[in-house]
Design a protein around this motif. Sequence first.
Motif, PDB file in Angstrom:
ATOM      1  N   ARG A   1      37.789   8.247 101.467  1.00  0.00           N
ATOM      2  CA  ARG A   1      37.690   7.676 102.816  1.00  0.00           C
ATOM      3  C   ARG A   1      38.934   8.000 103.648  1.00  0.00           C
ATOM      4  NH1 ARG A   1      36.029   3.326  99.752  1.00  0.00           N
ATOM      5  NH2 ARG A   1      37.863   2.080 100.278  1.00  0.00           N
ATOM      6  N   ALA A   2      40.091   8.006 103.003  1.00  0.00           N
ATOM      7  CA  ALA A   2      41.314   8.351 103.732  1.00  0.00           C
ATOM      8  C   ALA A   2      41.223   9.766 104.281  1.00  0.00           C
ATOM      9  CB  ALA A   2      42.524   8.201 102.810  1.00  0.00           C
ATOM     10  N   ALA A   3      40.704  10.694 103.478  1.00  0.00           N
ATOM     11  CA  ALA A   3      40.542  12.062 103.948  1.00  0.00           C
ATOM     12  C   ALA A   3      39.556  12.139 105.105  1.00  0.00           C
ATOM     13  CB  ALA A   3      40.090  12.954 102.789  1.00  0.00           C
ATOM     14  N   VAL A   4      38.412  11.486 104.946  1.00  0.00           N
ATOM     15  CA  VAL A   4      37.376  11.536 105.987  1.00  0.00           C
ATOM     16  C   VAL A   4      37.922  11.017 107.317  1.00  0.00           C
ATOM     17  CG1 VAL A   4      35.127  10.606 106.688  1.00  0.00           C
ATOM     18  CG2 VAL A   4      35.481  11.380 104.320  1.00  0.00           C
ATOM     19  N   ARG A   5      38.615   9.911 107.274  1.00  0.00           N
ATOM     20  CA  ARG A   5      39.137   9.324 108.511  1.00  0.00           C
ATOM     21  C   ARG A   5      40.255  10.170 109.104  1.00  0.00           C
ATOM     22  NH1 ARG A   5      38.607   3.373 105.736  1.00  0.00           N
ATOM     23  NH2 ARG A   5      36.489   2.937 106.472  1.00  0.00           N
ATOM     24  N   ALA A   6      41.065  10.765 108.250  1.00  0.00           N
ATOM     25  CA  ALA A   6      42.109  11.650 108.769  1.00  0.00           C
ATOM     26  C   ALA A   6      41.508  12.889 109.427  1.00  0.00           C
ATOM     27  CB  ALA A   6      43.059  12.052 107.638  1.00  0.00           C
ATOM     28  N   TRP A   7      40.370  13.340 108.971  1.00  0.00           N
ATOM     29  CA  TRP A   7      39.678  14.450 109.623  1.00  0.00           C
ATOM     30  C   TRP A   7      39.104  14.048 110.988  1.00  0.00           C
ATOM     31  CZ3 TRP A   7      36.703  15.262 104.476  1.00  0.00           C
ATOM     32  CH2 TRP A   7      37.482  16.041 103.593  1.00  0.00           C
ATOM     33  N   GLY A   8      39.046  12.748 111.254  1.00  0.00           N
ATOM     34  CA  GLY A   8      38.458  12.271 112.499  1.00  0.00           C
ATOM     35  C   GLY A   8      36.963  12.048 112.411  1.00  0.00           C
ATOM     36  N   LEU A   9      36.443  11.952 111.198  1.00  0.00           N
ATOM     37  CA  LEU A   9      35.015  11.723 110.981  1.00  0.00           C
ATOM     38  C   LEU A   9      34.765  10.271 110.584  1.00  0.00           C
ATOM     39  CD1 LEU A   9      34.111  14.999 109.036  1.00  0.00           C
ATOM     40  CD2 LEU A   9      33.972  14.566 111.499  1.00  0.00           C
ATOM     41  N   ASP A  10      33.489   9.884 110.604  1.00  0.00           N
ATOM     42  CA  ASP A  10      33.106   8.513 110.278  1.00  0.00           C
ATOM     43  C   ASP A  10      32.494   8.438 108.886  1.00  0.00           C
ATOM     44  OD1 ASP A  10      33.872   7.452 112.750  1.00  0.00           O
ATOM     45  OD2 ASP A  10      31.922   7.899 113.660  1.00  0.00           O
ATOM     46  N   VAL A  11      32.820   7.360 108.202  1.00  0.00           N
ATOM     47  CA  VAL A  11      32.122   6.990 106.971  1.00  0.00           C
ATOM     48  C   VAL A  11      30.883   6.185 107.373  1.00  0.00           C
ATOM     49  CG1 VAL A  11      32.293   5.649 104.841  1.00  0.00           C
ATOM     50  CG2 VAL A  11      34.243   7.002 105.627  1.00  0.00           C
ATOM     51  N   LEU A  12      29.760   6.439 106.711  1.00  0.00           N
ATOM     52  CA  LEU A  12      28.516   5.778 107.109  1.00  0.00           C
ATOM     53  C   LEU A  12      28.595   4.263 106.942  1.00  0.00           C
ATOM     54  CD1 LEU A  12      25.552   6.316 108.063  1.00  0.00           C
ATOM     55  CD2 LEU A  12      24.919   6.237 105.641  1.00  0.00           C
ATOM     56  N   CYS A  13      29.153   3.788 105.835  1.00  0.00           N
ATOM     57  CA  CYS A  13      29.240   2.347 105.578  1.00  0.00           C
ATOM     58  C   CYS A  13      30.139   1.692 106.625  1.00  0.00           C
ATOM     59  CB  CYS A  13      29.787   2.106 104.174  1.00  0.00           C
ATOM     60  SG  CYS A  13      30.012   0.361 103.762  1.00  0.00           S
ATOM     61  N   LEU A  14      29.680   0.575 107.196  1.00  0.00           N
ATOM     62  CA  LEU A  14      30.418  -0.090 108.271  1.00  0.00           C
ATOM     63  C   LEU A  14      31.133  -1.363 107.833  1.00  0.00           C
ATOM     64  CD1 LEU A  14      27.927   0.297 111.265  1.00  0.00           C
ATOM     65  CD2 LEU A  14      30.044   1.581 110.837  1.00  0.00           C
ATOM     66  N   ASP A  15      30.852  -1.873 106.652  1.00  0.00           N
ATOM     67  CA  ASP A  15      31.457  -3.115 106.191  1.00  0.00           C
ATOM     68  C   ASP A  15      32.513  -2.790 105.134  1.00  0.00           C
ATOM     69  OD1 ASP A  15      32.076  -5.594 104.955  1.00  0.00           O
ATOM     70  OD2 ASP A  15      30.097  -6.396 105.426  1.00  0.00           O
ATOM     71  N   GLU A  16      33.755  -3.139 105.404  1.00  0.00           N
ATOM     72  CA  GLU A  16      34.846  -2.811 104.487  1.00  0.00           C
ATOM     73  C   GLU A  16      34.639  -3.416 103.103  1.00  0.00           C
ATOM     74  OE1 GLU A  16      37.475  -0.773 104.807  1.00  0.00           O
ATOM     75  OE2 GLU A  16      36.718  -0.163 106.774  1.00  0.00           O
ATOM     76  N   ARG A  17      33.855  -4.479 102.992  1.00  0.00           N
ATOM     77  CA  ARG A  17      33.595  -5.114 101.703  1.00  0.00           C
ATOM     78  C   ARG A  17      32.565  -4.348 100.884  1.00  0.00           C
ATOM     79  NH1 ARG A  17      31.547 -10.731 103.934  1.00  0.00           N
ATOM     80  NH2 ARG A  17      30.433  -9.171 105.203  1.00  0.00           N
ATOM     81  N   GLU A  18      31.886  -3.391 101.513  1.00  0.00           N
ATOM     82  CA  GLU A  18      30.713  -2.785 100.888  1.00  0.00           C
ATOM     83  C   GLU A  18      30.856  -1.280 100.638  1.00  0.00           C
ATOM     84  OE1 GLU A  18      27.373  -5.934 102.581  1.00  0.00           O
ATOM     85  OE2 GLU A  18      27.608  -4.010 103.603  1.00  0.00           O
ATOM     86  N   HIS A  19      32.047  -0.727 100.791  1.00  0.00           N
ATOM     87  CA  HIS A  19      32.224   0.698 100.510  1.00  0.00           C
ATOM     88  C   HIS A  19      31.946   0.985  99.039  1.00  0.00           C
ATOM     89  CE1 HIS A  19      33.643   1.995 104.370  1.00  0.00           C
ATOM     90  NE2 HIS A  19      34.621   1.116 104.394  1.00  0.00           N
ATOM     91  N   SER A  20      31.166   2.006  98.787  1.00  0.00           N
ATOM     92  CA  SER A  20      30.844   2.380  97.419  1.00  0.00           C
ATOM     93  C   SER A  20      32.032   3.034  96.740  1.00  0.00           C
ATOM     94  CB  SER A  20      29.660   3.351  97.415  1.00  0.00           C
ATOM     95  OG  SER A  20      29.456   3.876  96.115  1.00  0.00           O
ATOM     96  N   ALA A  21      32.239   2.692  95.469  1.00  0.00           N
ATOM     97  CA  ALA A  21      33.244   3.375  94.656  1.00  0.00           C
ATOM     98  C   ALA A  21      32.673   4.613  93.979  1.00  0.00           C
ATOM     99  CB  ALA A  21      33.798   2.416  93.604  1.00  0.00           C
ATOM    100  N   ALA A  22      31.375   4.860  94.139  1.00  0.00           N
ATOM    101  CA  ALA A  22      30.726   5.966  93.444  1.00  0.00           C
ATOM    102  C   ALA A  22      30.502   7.185  94.335  1.00  0.00           C
ATOM    103  CB  ALA A  22      29.389   5.506  92.865  1.00  0.00           C
TER     104      ALA A  22
END
Length: 391
Positions: free
Chosen positions: A282-303
């Motif tokens: 997720r750190a890489a994705v956000r640094a690229w300026g892209l969005d992660v699909l999951c919107l709830d910080e409690r629900e990000h998948s570890a897989a």
Amino acid sequence: MAQPIGRHFLQIPGPTNVPEQVLRAMSAPTIDHRGPEFARLTLDILDAIKPVFGTAGPVVSYPSSGTGAWEAALVNTLSSGDRVLAFETGHFATLWRELAERLGLTVDFVPGDWRHGADPATLAERLAADREHVIKAVCVVHNETSTGVTSRIADIRRAMDDAGHPALLLVDTISSLGSIDYRHDEWGVDVTIACSQKGLMLPPGLGFNALSGKALQAVETASLPRSYWDWRPILEANRRGFFPSTPATNLLYGLREALHMLADEGLADVFVRHLRHAEATRAAVRAWGLDVLCLDEREHSAALTAVVVPEGHDADKVREVILDRFNMSLGAGLGRLAGTVFRIGHLGHFNDVSLAGTLAGVQLGLELAGVPVRAGGIDAALRVLARRADA
């Protein structure tokens, strides 16, 4: 694509990379599945797999896909016309609904945006309104493989308990078991559904149901047709270390080795490792300026992580470039997400350097596909990976 050099990076969210020691275990000669050596193998596995589910109860195994394990969970606990409550958390939740309806069940499908998990508050409202207890089961996908969203099963159980509702709780852990903390007994799950080809680090071919005492009671009154999927003859044969039909002997060799690997690493450390890899991704994705699909910080998948490509760009084109240039497979967007997301699998037999290589391939592929990204994604991920796992 020219003849690829080096190993293939299989970074879909399952089937996952099969470790060499599991492959070697599976290559052993097939033995008599009615003999004493096989009985010892079965009893060892049935004992060793319980901690992975977080249960002291029985775990039933089939030569099947995860879809077969879904069907087994439904036909052993429910009757034609029974009403079940399910949540639209993604593509696989939708497929489970369709399977249930084909079996003659009535499904109340709570609509969702595919960016959030099952909502405990909505469940509480639905169950409170069901004063006649018409709803017989609640079906939840723990880790939605199509979206990278993990539902909070402990909170779902709490909502059911607070409502005083007797419905069964059926949970799909197909892409979470062995990768994400899961507690069948503690969370009061009645049937946990799983399969072999993801966190258990095996090829496809084994399906599982972990069972509560309440589920075992339900099987006696459930009237949906079942023969191959019937738990009872399997449980009876398992007491002696056998199965009522021909088992997937060599996959069971591999399962024994995979369970030893998980135990040797320690399940708590396995879960921490997956959390670190997910955070780094997720750190890489956000640094690229892209969005992660999951919107709830409690629900990000570890897989896995589902990455949204900017409007006007095609996620499948990104995947095509990455496969062609770097011999790496990423997961496609499924259902309504086709072409808008790609999925990075970071589960199973996987380490920090493998993740760094994966993210490097993704960054190069995004640039070659013409997707506007900022520099710094790899560095952001490496900063996460450089931290001590216990920091």
